[in-house]
Design a protein around this motif. Structure first.
Motif, mmCIF file in Angstrom:
data_model
loop_
_atom_site.group_PDB
_atom_site.id
_atom_site.type_symbol
_atom_site.label_atom_id
_atom_site.label_comp_id
_atom_site.label_asym_id
_atom_site.label_seq_id
_atom_site.Cartn_x
_atom_site.Cartn_y
_atom_site.Cartn_z
ATOM 1 N N SER A 137 0.759 -1.260 0.226
ATOM 2 C CA SER A 137 0.005 -0.037 0.042
ATOM 3 C C SER A 137 0.768 1.195 -0.048
ATOM 4 O O SER A 137 1.989 1.165 0.353
ATOM 5 C CB SER A 137 -0.876 0.163 1.272
ATOM 6 O OG SER A 137 -0.109 0.128 2.393
ATOM 7 N N LEU A 138 0.086 2.322 -0.253
ATOM 8 C CA LEU A 138 0.937 3.714 -0.075
ATOM 9 C C LEU A 138 1.349 3.991 1.335
ATOM 10 O O LEU A 138 2.469 4.369 1.551
ATOM 11 C CB LEU A 138 0.042 4.748 -0.681
ATOM 12 C CG LEU A 138 0.564 5.920 -0.610
ATOM 13 C CD1 LEU A 138 1.706 6.182 -1.526
ATOM 14 C CD2 LEU A 138 -0.414 7.352 -1.068
ATOM 15 N N SER A 139 0.543 3.613 2.169
ATOM 16 C CA SER A 139 0.817 3.759 3.708
ATOM 17 C C SER A 139 2.242 3.012 3.845
ATOM 18 O O SER A 139 3.069 3.158 4.699
ATOM 19 C CB SER A 139 -0.087 3.066 4.647
ATOM 20 O OG SER A 139 -1.539 3.843 4.744
ATOM 21 N N TYR A 140 2.266 1.721 3.342
ATOM 22 C CA TYR A 140 3.705 1.068 3.536
ATOM 23 C C TYR A 140 4.930 1.791 2.928
ATOM 24 O O TYR A 140 5.968 2.049 3.521
ATOM 25 C CB TYR A 140 3.707 -0.211 2.994
ATOM 26 C CG TYR A 140 4.735 -1.466 3.304
ATOM 27 C CD1 TYR A 140 4.756 -1.744 4.783
ATOM 28 C CD2 TYR A 140 5.805 -1.452 2.564
ATOM 29 C CE1 TYR A 140 5.850 -2.442 5.185
ATOM 30 C CE2 TYR A 140 6.857 -2.218 3.440
ATOM 31 C CZ TYR A 140 6.903 -2.792 4.451
ATOM 32 O OH TYR A 140 8.054 -3.407 4.918
ATOM 33 N N ALA A 141 4.342 2.402 1.792
ATOM 34 C CA ALA A 141 5.563 3.321 1.224
ATOM 35 C C ALA A 141 5.905 4.515 2.082
ATOM 36 O O ALA A 141 7.077 4.889 2.354
ATOM 37 C CB ALA A 141 5.217 4.038 -0.343
ATOM 38 N N PHE A 142 4.914 4.996 2.760
ATOM 39 C CA PHE A 142 5.302 6.081 3.618
ATOM 40 C C PHE A 142 6.052 5.659 4.812
ATOM 41 O O PHE A 142 7.044 6.380 5.213
ATOM 42 C CB PHE A 142 4.000 6.684 4.191
ATOM 43 C CG PHE A 142 3.427 7.972 3.183
ATOM 44 C CD1 PHE A 142 3.930 9.043 2.889
ATOM 45 C CD2 PHE A 142 2.075 7.682 2.581
ATOM 46 C CE1 PHE A 142 3.384 9.724 1.877
ATOM 47 C CE2 PHE A 142 1.672 8.533 1.848
ATOM 48 C CZ PHE A 142 2.253 9.646 1.612
ATOM 49 N N LEU A 143 5.805 4.401 5.283
ATOM 50 C CA LEU A 143 6.558 3.749 6.372
ATOM 51 C C LEU A 143 8.028 3.702 6.043
ATOM 52 O O LEU A 143 8.953 3.906 6.616
ATOM 53 C CB LEU A 143 6.023 2.388 6.669
ATOM 54 C CG LEU A 143 7.065 1.366 7.615
ATOM 55 C CD1 LEU A 143 7.208 2.079 8.967
ATOM 56 C CD2 LEU A 143 6.335 0.139 7.792
#
Length: 194
Positions: free
Chosen positions: A14-20
């Motif tokens: 996900s994009l959230s994981y890319a932010f992480l």
């Protein structure tokens, strides 16, 4: 500075994981950040469900043995970073369950008999990184800024945390969402924060 990153999304693509990943990349290049721990609530199998009955009282929640490791993480952290999507105008139920269980009386705050409690997590800072499908200003214009009010006033200020920063990114499912620019912004912030 010890940094605890709490990641709340069931998909590692996900994009959230890319932010992480950008939080971790920037933190690694920041000499002021001494150590980073990541708590992936889904991967850890965190149980977000509150259970109270005659043998399990709400006022004893701060002593639940299965939450001891999570309490230690919060106490250890100087900086708490939350990475999550906005679903239905608020953080995911998994994160809200973590908040319900972890920010308990006796651990995160203490009632003093007055209007406001004594916050027991003073001196820490929080960074909330959230993304949503809707427009960037949707939470402000349509929801009266409820997400930020919930996180800043109803939660973090209540437990004594005054320094709360938000990165609230909208239009993230659009081709015009400037995802790369937002990811770079997070990397740069964590590379220099402190």
């Amino acid at each position: 500075m010890n940094t605890l990153v709490i990641y709340t999304h069931p998909n590692h693509k996900s994009l959230s994981y890319a932010f992480l990943e950008e939080v971790l990349r920037g933190s690694k290049e920041n000499a002021k950040i001494t150590e980073v721990k990541v708590l992936d609530l889904y991967e850890a199998g965190f149980d977000p469900v509150l259970v109270f009955h005659e043998n399990r009282r709400r006022r004893d929640m701060y002593r639940e043995p299965e939450l001891a490791e999570y309490r230690e993480q919060l106490l250890w952290a100087d900086q708490i970073v939350l990475v999550y999507p906005i679903w239905w105008g608020r953080p995911p139920a998994m994160l809200m369950g973590y908040i319900d269980r972890m920010f308990a009386s006796g651990f995160a705050y203490r009632d003093k008999g007055g209007l406001l409690p004594e916050g027991l997590l003073k001196g820490k800072s929080v960074v909330c990184i959230s993304s949503m499908k809707g427009p960037t200003h949707y939470p402000l214009l349509w929801l009266g800024n409820s997400h930020k009010i919930l996180m800043r006033k109803a939660l973090f200020n209540y437990v004594g945390i005054r320094k709360v920063k938000f990165f609230e990114f909208g239009n993230m499912e659009s081709k015009k969402g400037k995802q790369s620019k937002k990811l770079e912004q997070i990397y740069r912030y964590f590379k220099t924060v402190g």
